[in-house]
Design a protein around this motif. Sequence first.
Motif, mmCIF file in Angstrom:
data_model
loop_
_atom_site.group_PDB
_atom_site.id
_atom_site.type_symbol
_atom_site.label_atom_id
_atom_site.label_comp_id
_atom_site.label_asym_id
_atom_site.label_seq_id
_atom_site.Cartn_x
_atom_site.Cartn_y
_atom_site.Cartn_z
ATOM 1 N N ALA A 1 -72.823 -42.882 75.370
ATOM 2 C CA ALA A 1 -71.966 -43.177 74.234
ATOM 3 C C ALA A 1 -72.486 -44.389 73.475
ATOM 4 O O ALA A 1 -72.858 -45.386 74.071
ATOM 5 C CB ALA A 1 -70.537 -43.430 74.716
ATOM 6 N N ASP B 1 -68.916 -43.952 69.232
ATOM 7 C CA ASP B 1 -68.154 -43.095 70.139
ATOM 8 C C ASP B 1 -67.059 -43.887 70.840
ATOM 9 O O ASP B 1 -65.938 -43.408 71.003
ATOM 10 C CB ASP B 1 -69.077 -42.455 71.176
ATOM 11 N N VAL B 2 -67.377 -45.103 71.262
ATOM 12 C CA VAL B 2 -66.388 -45.950 71.933
ATOM 13 C C VAL B 2 -65.253 -46.288 70.979
ATOM 14 O O VAL B 2 -64.075 -46.186 71.323
ATOM 15 C CB VAL B 2 -67.057 -47.237 72.475
ATOM 16 N N GLU C 1 -64.305 -44.634 68.340
ATOM 17 C CA GLU C 1 -63.543 -43.420 68.052
ATOM 18 C C GLU C 1 -62.540 -43.129 69.171
ATOM 19 O O GLU C 1 -61.417 -42.711 68.904
ATOM 20 C CB GLU C 1 -64.488 -42.239 67.865
ATOM 21 N N ASP C 2 -62.933 -43.371 70.423
ATOM 22 C CA ASP C 2 -62.017 -43.169 71.549
ATOM 23 C C ASP C 2 -60.850 -44.152 71.526
ATOM 24 O O ASP C 2 -59.779 -43.861 72.049
ATOM 25 C CB ASP C 2 -62.769 -43.300 72.876
ATOM 26 N N LEU C 3 -61.055 -45.327 70.934
ATOM 27 C CA LEU C 3 -60.015 -46.350 70.910
ATOM 28 C C LEU C 3 -59.100 -46.267 69.696
ATOM 29 O O LEU C 3 -58.057 -46.917 69.666
ATOM 30 C CB LEU C 3 -60.660 -47.744 70.952
ATOM 31 N N THR C 4 -59.490 -45.498 68.683
ATOM 32 C CA THR C 4 -58.679 -45.419 67.474
ATOM 33 C C THR C 4 -57.557 -44.428 67.652
ATOM 34 O O THR C 4 -57.593 -43.540 68.495
ATOM 35 C CB THR C 4 -59.524 -45.008 66.251
ATOM 36 N N GLY C 5 -56.532 -44.600 66.837
ATOM 37 C CA GLY C 5 -55.397 -43.695 66.892
ATOM 38 C C GLY C 5 -54.386 -44.094 65.843
ATOM 39 O O GLY C 5 -54.690 -44.820 64.897
#
Length: 72
Positions: free
Chosen positions: A45, A49-50, A52-56
């Motif tokens: 990653a 990528d990291v 994107e995994d943390l966004t929301g």
Amino acid sequence: MSKILTVTFDGSVLRPDIPPDLELNKHYVITIVSEDINSSETKVADVWDVLEDLTGTVDAPEDWASQHNHYL
């Protein structure tokens, strides 16, 4: 210092895919991790990528942006 090198094992020797930038006559500790080149699961990653995994999204009132001081 930490480096990631990809190597190929020829049956007796680990051969780096690219020449490593290492000091001569110095001992190193090597960790072996098998890599399946055709597998998407072994993809390393990157920072995007990291992130994107943390966004929301956040559940908040509709006027949260304009009244953020009130909600703090």
